[in-house]
Design a protein around this motif. Structure first.
Motif, PDB file in Angstrom:
ATOM      1  N   ALA A 178      27.322 -30.287 -49.736  1.00 47.31           N
ATOM      2  CA  ALA A 178      27.854 -31.516 -50.341  1.00 47.31           C
ATOM      3  C   ALA A 178      27.407 -31.618 -51.799  1.00 47.31           C
ATOM      4  CB  ALA A 178      27.375 -32.734 -49.553  1.00 47.31           C
ATOM      5  N   THR A 179      26.161 -31.254 -52.051  1.00 47.66           N
ATOM      6  CA  THR A 179      25.630 -31.277 -53.415  1.00 47.66           C
ATOM      7  C   THR A 179      26.339 -30.247 -54.292  1.00 47.66           C
ATOM      8  OG1 THR A 179      23.480 -31.896 -52.502  1.00 47.66           O
ATOM      9  CG2 THR A 179      23.515 -31.167 -54.790  1.00 47.66           C
ATOM     10  N   LEU A 180      26.548 -29.062 -53.752  1.00 45.80           N
ATOM     11  CA  LEU A 180      27.214 -28.000 -54.505  1.00 45.80           C
ATOM     12  C   LEU A 180      28.660 -28.372 -54.829  1.00 45.80           C
ATOM     13  CD1 LEU A 180      27.104 -25.135 -55.675  1.00 45.80           C
ATOM     14  CD2 LEU A 180      27.793 -24.280 -53.417  1.00 45.80           C
ATOM     15  N   MET A 181      29.354 -28.958 -53.865  1.00 51.52           N
ATOM     16  CA  MET A 181      30.752 -29.341 -54.089  1.00 51.52           C
ATOM     17  C   MET A 181      30.854 -30.416 -55.167  1.00 51.52           C
ATOM     18  SD  MET A 181      32.521 -29.260 -50.313  1.00 51.52           S
ATOM     19  CE  MET A 181      34.152 -29.551 -50.996  1.00 51.52           C
ATOM     20  N   ALA A 182      29.892 -31.347 -55.166  1.00 47.08           N
ATOM     21  CA  ALA A 182      29.885 -32.378 -56.211  1.00 47.08           C
ATOM     22  C   ALA A 182      29.654 -31.759 -57.575  1.00 47.08           C
ATOM     23  CB  ALA A 182      28.816 -33.419 -55.898  1.00 47.08           C
ATOM     24  N   SER A 183      28.846 -30.706 -57.606  1.00 45.72           N
ATOM     25  CA  SER A 183      28.544 -30.037 -58.869  1.00 45.72           C
ATOM     26  C   SER A 183      29.733 -29.209 -59.359  1.00 45.72           C
ATOM     27  CB  SER A 183      27.314 -29.130 -58.699  1.00 45.72           C
ATOM     28  OG  SER A 183      27.034 -28.420 -59.877  1.00 45.72           O
ATOM     29  N   VAL A 184      30.417 -28.525 -58.430  1.00 39.36           N
ATOM     30  CA  VAL A 184      31.532 -27.663 -58.806  1.00 39.36           C
ATOM     31  C   VAL A 184      32.821 -28.455 -59.003  1.00 39.36           C
ATOM     32  CG1 VAL A 184      32.984 -25.732 -58.046  1.00 39.36           C
ATOM     33  CG2 VAL A 184      30.506 -25.674 -57.640  1.00 39.36           C
ATOM     34  N   PHE A 185      33.076 -29.425 -58.132  1.00 35.71           N
ATOM     35  CA  PHE A 185      34.308 -30.218 -58.194  1.00 35.71           C
ATOM     36  C   PHE A 185      33.987 -31.646 -58.663  1.00 35.71           C
ATOM     37  CE2 PHE A 185      34.951 -26.989 -54.865  1.00 35.71           C
ATOM     38  CZ  PHE A 185      36.034 -26.310 -55.416  1.00 35.71           C
ATOM     39  N   ASN A 186      33.782 -32.561 -57.736  1.00 31.50           N
ATOM     40  CA  ASN A 186      33.420 -33.939 -58.061  1.00 31.50           C
ATOM     41  C   ASN A 186      32.732 -34.570 -56.855  1.00 31.50           C
ATOM     42  OD1 ASN A 186      35.541 -34.710 -56.236  1.00 31.50           O
ATOM     43  ND2 ASN A 186      37.002 -34.506 -57.912  1.00 31.50           N
ATOM     44  N   TRP A 187      32.196 -35.768 -57.028  1.00 32.76           N
ATOM     45  CA  TRP A 187      31.457 -36.385 -55.937  1.00 32.76           C
ATOM     46  C   TRP A 187      32.356 -36.717 -54.749  1.00 32.76           C
ATOM     47  CZ3 TRP A 187      32.896 -41.212 -54.312  1.00 32.76           C
ATOM     48  CH2 TRP A 187      33.621 -42.011 -55.199  1.00 32.76           C
ATOM     49  N   GLN A 188      33.647 -36.971 -54.994  1.00 30.23           N
ATOM     50  CA  GLN A 188      34.564 -37.280 -53.899  1.00 30.23           C
ATOM     51  C   GLN A 188      34.687 -36.125 -52.911  1.00 30.23           C
ATOM     52  OE1 GLN A 188      35.214 -37.873 -57.143  1.00 30.23           O
ATOM     53  NE2 GLN A 188      36.397 -39.766 -57.423  1.00 30.23           N
ATOM     54  N   SER A 189      34.599 -34.896 -53.435  1.00 29.62           N
ATOM     55  CA  SER A 189      34.742 -33.730 -52.560  1.00 29.62           C
ATOM     56  C   SER A 189      33.624 -33.660 -51.525  1.00 29.62           C
ATOM     57  CB  SER A 189      34.768 -32.448 -53.397  1.00 29.62           C
ATOM     58  OG  SER A 189      33.533 -32.251 -54.078  1.00 29.62           O
ATOM     59  N   SER A 190      32.480 -34.246 -51.838  1.00 25.82           N
ATOM     60  CA  SER A 190      31.376 -34.278 -50.881  1.00 25.82           C
ATOM     61  C   SER A 190      31.740 -35.108 -49.653  1.00 25.82           C
ATOM     62  CB  SER A 190      30.117 -34.862 -51.542  1.00 25.82           C
ATOM     63  OG  SER A 190      29.701 -34.066 -52.619  1.00 25.82           O
ATOM     64  N   PHE A 191      32.448 -36.216 -49.871  1.00 26.74           N
ATOM     65  CA  PHE A 191      32.853 -37.056 -48.749  1.00 26.74           C
ATOM     66  C   PHE A 191      33.988 -36.417 -47.952  1.00 26.74           C
ATOM     67  CE2 PHE A 191      30.707 -40.129 -51.512  1.00 26.74           C
ATOM     68  CZ  PHE A 191      29.867 -40.728 -50.588  1.00 26.74           C
ATOM     69  N   VAL A 192      34.833 -35.639 -48.628  1.00 28.86           N
ATOM     70  CA  VAL A 192      35.852 -34.874 -47.910  1.00 28.86           C
ATOM     71  C   VAL A 192      35.175 -33.903 -46.952  1.00 28.86           C
ATOM     72  CG1 VAL A 192      37.717 -33.174 -48.119  1.00 28.86           C
ATOM     73  CG2 VAL A 192      37.582 -35.085 -49.738  1.00 28.86           C
ATOM     74  N   LEU A 193      34.134 -33.235 -47.439  1.00 29.67           N
ATOM     75  CA  LEU A 193      33.378 -32.308 -46.601  1.00 29.67           C
ATOM     76  C   LEU A 193      32.809 -33.017 -45.371  1.00 29.67           C
ATOM     77  CD1 LEU A 193      31.894 -29.561 -46.122  1.00 29.67           C
ATOM     78  CD2 LEU A 193      30.011 -30.515 -47.461  1.00 29.67           C
ATOM     79  N   CYS A 194      32.209 -34.193 -45.584  1.00 23.70           N
ATOM     80  CA  CYS A 194      31.614 -34.940 -44.468  1.00 23.70           C
ATOM     81  C   CYS A 194      32.685 -35.322 -43.445  1.00 23.70           C
ATOM     82  CB  CYS A 194      30.913 -36.195 -44.986  1.00 23.70           C
ATOM     83  SG  CYS A 194      29.418 -35.862 -45.934  1.00 23.70           S
ATOM     84  N   ALA A 195      33.875 -35.711 -43.921  1.00 23.15           N
ATOM     85  CA  ALA A 195      34.970 -36.069 -43.015  1.00 23.15           C
ATOM     86  C   ALA A 195      35.379 -34.867 -42.167  1.00 23.15           C
ATOM     87  CB  ALA A 195      36.159 -36.589 -43.811  1.00 23.15           C
ATOM     88  N   VAL A 196      35.476 -33.701 -42.794  1.00 22.79           N
ATOM     89  CA  VAL A 196      35.858 -32.483 -42.077  1.00 22.79           C
ATOM     90  C   VAL A 196      34.827 -32.150 -41.004  1.00 22.79           C
ATOM     91  CG1 VAL A 196      36.177 -29.984 -42.303  1.00 22.79           C
ATOM     92  CG2 VAL A 196      37.218 -31.533 -43.976  1.00 22.79           C
ATOM     93  N   ILE A 197      33.554 -32.281 -41.341  1.00 25.03           N
ATOM     94  CA  ILE A 197      32.489 -31.994 -40.377  1.00 25.03           C
ATOM     95  C   ILE A 197      32.567 -32.946 -39.189  1.00 25.03           C
ATOM     96  CG2 ILE A 197      29.987 -31.991 -40.010  1.00 25.03           C
ATOM     97  CD1 ILE A 197      29.710 -31.062 -42.931  1.00 25.03           C
TER      98      ILE A 197
END
Length: 379
Positions: free
Chosen positions: A147-166
């Motif tokens: 989640a931290t890496l995705m926020a760094s590479v893309f944006n903070w919203q992508s971290s919540f997308v990851l959590c939803a998928v999990i």
């Protein structure tokens, strides 16, 4: 029975990633909504506060509902919450989306831990609980750093997308592979709440509360500490969280082994070890290379804290497993809330580096309560 434990661990993986995934992205969220890092910390502390307040009551109200259906409902709500967070246009909107599922968090944890503790007997029961807690450990290893890496590479919203998928994957796993769980003979509210009269329960509650508060007073601001004190960038922080989580897998396993030998001795070793690590973090936090080693050791000890705290508390009232596990969710999340608030106070009043002392102070208090439990007669 182990298949059931791993399915439940998959669920705790989704729940744990959602609750604690924000730890690594607090700086990005604070910047995105122009709020202080202390206010951004409310995404963690208020979530935990809701869980702490609602825990026992929600479990008592739902004690007659099918366990599998309850767990699926919780995971579904968590997935929806994360998707709503993606589209938040203000900090308050994000905060509301975050805390709504918190009311149901205790339901999943209470059921999962109760099943784990009661499907294996004798000395092996702690191993069953350790497997379920392993889901949280894996969320630290994979979910939180990713989640931290995705926020760094893309944006903070992508971290919540990851959590939803999990959460969705956890939902599917429970739906198709977990057998229907029969409800044991329903206990009355009075038969369950009578454990509240036991002094040993409250001594154990206080000890677990202080240990968890000490853990999160610093850990809740780990990304901030690494960014401001050690001067790491977002990618480096995500790798440090990965190292932290990987070492935590071994720590969780060792804690499960040691708890089968002695709960009190394991708790003592945890308090002393975590205190020493925090002292070293204060002394060497400015240095990049030593911090890599310290983070590995920190993760090894820290991750075992939830399992140790759980067994410390639930072993004081084994006659009411689901209710005492709901009390643990209250204890654990109250500890997270208090620890995070105290850590934020130390950061705003002193400095990020001095947040370490909030944890050390709480660990000293935990040691005093441990002495009281060890040498007092509360049975």
């Amino acid at each position: 029975m182990k298949r059931i434990h791993y399915l439940l661990a998959l669920g705790t993986f989704g729940i744990g990633t959602t609750e604690f995934g924000v730890i690594g992205i607090l700086p990005q969220i604070a910047a995105a909504f122009s709020v202080t890092i202390e206010k951004a910390g409310q995404l963690l502390s208020l979530f935990a506060l809701i869980v702490a307040v609602s825990g026992p009551f929600v479990m008592l109200l739902m004690s007659s509902v099918n366990r599998k259906k309850l767990m699926l409902f919780v995971l579904g709500i968590f997935a929806i919450s994360n998707l709503l967070s993606v589209f938040a246009t203000s900090f308050n909107m994000l905060l509301i989306a975050r805390i709504l599922p918190a009311f149901l968090h205790p339901v999943f944890w209470s059921i999962a831990l109760s099943i784990a503790a009661n499907s294996l007997y004798g000395e092996t029961s702690s191993k069953g609980v350790a497997i379920v807690f392993g889901g949280f450990t894996v969320s630290s290893v994979i979910g939180i750093p990713l989640a931290t890496l995705m926020a760094s590479v893309f944006n903070w919203q992508s971290s919540f997308v990851l959590c939803a998928v999990i959460n969705i994957l956890s939902f599917v796993g429970i739906l198709f592979f977990l057998p229907s769980i029969k409800i044991a003979e329903k206990q009355t509210v009075s038969s369950q709440t009578k454990i509240l009269k036991k002094p040993i329960l409250w001594i154990s509650f206080t000890l677990s509360f202080l240990m968890i508060a000490a853990m999160f007073s610093t850990y809740g601001f780990m990304a901030v500490f690494l960014a401001r004190v050690t001067k790491m960038n977002g990618t480096q922080i995500s790798w440090m969280l990965l190292i932290f989580g990987l070492s935590g897998v071994a720590g969780n396993w060792l804690a499960g082994f040691l708890l089968n030998k002695s709960i009190l001795k394991t708790a003592f070793m945890f308090i002393i070890a975590l205190m020493l690590i925090h002292l070293l973090l204060y002394c060497y936090g400015l240095y990049f290379v030593p911090m890599i080693l310290l983070i590995a050791i920190w993760g090894f000890v820290h991750t075992a804290g939830f399992l140790i705290s759980n067994v410390n508390l639930t072993s004081s009232a084994p006659e009411s497993p689901e209710f005492v596990n709901s009390i643990f969710t209250t204890c654990g999340n109250a500890g997270v809330t208090f620890g995070t608030i105290l850590g934020g106070y130390f950061i705003s009043g002193f400095s990020v580096q001095n947040v370490i002392w909030s944890s050390i102070g709480l660990l000293i208090m935990a040691l005093l309560v441990w002495i009281l439990k060890r040498f007092g007669n509360f049975e």
